[in-house]
Design a protein around this motif. Structure first.
Motif, short mmCIF file in Angstrom:
data_model
loop_
_atom_site.label_atom_id
_atom_site.label_comp_id
_atom_site.label_asym_id
_atom_site.label_seq_id
_atom_site.Cartn_x
_atom_site.Cartn_y
_atom_site.Cartn_z
N PHE A 104 39.70 34.90 5.90
CA PHE A 104 39.79 35.90 4.83
C PHE A 104 40.16 35.21 3.52
O PHE A 104 40.76 34.14 3.50
N ILE A 105 39.75 35.86 2.44
CA ILE A 105 40.05 35.40 1.08
C ILE A 105 40.69 36.57 0.36
O ILE A 105 40.15 37.69 0.36
N ALA A 106 41.83 36.32 -0.29
CA ALA A 106 42.51 37.37 -1.05
C ALA A 106 41.57 37.91 -2.12
O ALA A 106 40.77 37.16 -2.71
N PRO A 107 41.63 39.21 -2.37
CA PRO A 107 40.71 39.82 -3.35
C PRO A 107 40.68 39.12 -4.70
O PRO A 107 39.61 38.93 -5.28
N GLU A 108 41.81 38.68 -5.20
CA GLU A 108 41.86 38.06 -6.53
C GLU A 108 41.27 36.65 -6.55
O GLU A 108 41.05 36.09 -7.63
N ALA A 109 40.99 36.07 -5.40
CA ALA A 109 40.47 34.70 -5.33
C ALA A 109 39.01 34.64 -4.90
O ALA A 109 38.47 33.55 -4.67
N ARG A 110 38.35 35.77 -4.84
CA ARG A 110 36.95 35.78 -4.38
C ARG A 110 36.01 35.30 -5.48
O ARG A 110 36.36 35.24 -6.64
N GLY A 111 34.82 34.92 -5.05
CA GLY A 111 33.81 34.47 -5.99
C GLY A 111 33.92 32.99 -6.33
O GLY A 111 33.26 32.52 -7.26
N GLN A 112 34.73 32.25 -5.58
CA GLN A 112 34.92 30.82 -5.84
C GLN A 112 34.45 29.97 -4.67
O GLN A 112 34.77 28.78 -4.60
N ARG A 113 33.78 30.59 -3.71
CA ARG A 113 33.23 29.91 -2.52
C ARG A 113 34.33 29.36 -1.61
O ARG A 113 34.12 28.40 -0.87
N GLY A 115 35.68 30.90 0.98
CA GLY A 115 35.31 31.17 2.37
C GLY A 115 34.39 30.09 2.90
O GLY A 115 34.57 29.60 4.03
N GLU A 116 33.44 29.69 2.09
CA GLU A 116 32.52 28.62 2.50
C GLU A 116 33.27 27.30 2.67
O GLU A 116 33.04 26.57 3.63
N GLN A 117 34.18 26.99 1.76
CA GLN A 117 34.94 25.75 1.87
C GLN A 117 35.81 25.73 3.13
O GLN A 117 35.90 24.72 3.82
N LEU A 118 36.43 26.86 3.42
CA LEU A 118 37.24 26.95 4.65
C LEU A 118 36.36 26.80 5.88
O LEU A 118 36.72 26.09 6.84
N MET A 119 35.19 27.44 5.88
CA MET A 119 34.28 27.33 7.03
C MET A 119 33.79 25.89 7.19
O MET A 119 33.73 25.38 8.30
N ILE A 145 28.98 38.36 6.89
CA ILE A 145 27.67 38.14 7.53
C ILE A 145 26.78 37.30 6.62
O ILE A 145 26.14 36.35 7.08
N ARG A 146 26.74 37.63 5.32
CA ARG A 146 25.93 36.82 4.39
C ARG A 146 26.40 35.37 4.37
O ARG A 146 25.59 34.45 4.37
N LEU A 147 27.72 35.17 4.35
CA LEU A 147 28.26 33.81 4.35
C LEU A 147 27.82 33.05 5.59
O LEU A 147 27.31 31.93 5.51
N TYR A 148 28.02 33.62 6.76
CA TYR A 148 27.69 32.93 8.01
C TYR A 148 26.21 32.59 8.08
O TYR A 148 25.84 31.49 8.49
#
Length: 181
Positions: A104-113, A115-119, A145-148
């Motif tokens: 998960f990514i906190a709402p205020e930190a989204r749009g910086q990729r 989730g992709e970096q963590l994956m 789903i889009r990320l995966y």
């Protein structure tokens, strides 16, 4: 091992292994995510326990400005539908599989990729340890789903995820293509 990333505002975000001291910050971020997205469908009443299930192999956090703004984890199989499907389809054994969860990514930190970096960090760990990554995601979680799928994960089936007191929700099961380096 930590990775540092600078966003367009010049702020540095670090992806690093989670420590025990990170759990309260990760729990706070999880509660914020749940308030916005309804993720997770379970565990938000006891977030510290939900973030520390049996079988954790490794967990990572995204930290920005001293705050935990993201989380991902790999764990040993605990009877997940995605694991069962993959074992039936592949002939792999459970000790060759890691489950990616608690992303998960906190709402205020989204749009910086983040989730992709963590994956990618989780995938690198799985490759280094010869593990195949599987996961399931609720169909309502469209961004995940889009990320995966963007990251090359393959759908291996669908399941009904049971939670709470007799509640169920549809889920999609995925596998990351290869554990090889």
């Amino acid at each position: 091992m930590s990775e540092m990333h600078r966003n367009t505002a010049g702020q540095t975000t670090t992806i690093r292994p989670r420590t025990e001291a990170d759990l309260p910050g990760a729990a706070a971020a999880l509660v914020a995510v749940h308030a916005v997205d309804g993720y997770p469908v379970e565990g938000v009443d006891a977030p510290l326990e939900w973030l520390s299930p049996a079988g954790v192999l490794q967990a990572w956090v995204a930290e920005k400005g001293g705050e935990i703004v993201g989380h991902a984890m790999l764990s040993r199989p605990q009877g997940e539908d995605a694991v069962k499907m993959w074992l039936e389809q592949s002939g792999d054994t459970a000790d060759q599989v890691a489950v990616c969860a608690r992303l998960f990514i906190a709402p205020e930190a989204r749009g910086q990729r983040l989730g992709e970096q963590l994956m990618r960090t989780a995938f690198d760990y799985s490759r280094a340890h010869g593990l195949r990554v599987v996961l399931d995601v609720m169909t309502k979680d469209k961004a995940a789903i889009r990320l995966y799928e963007r990251m090359g994960m393959h759908r291996i089936g669908t399941a009904r995820h049971a939670y709470g007191e007799g509640q169920e929700i549809d889920a999609v099961c995925y596998v990351f293509p290869t554990p090889e380096a």
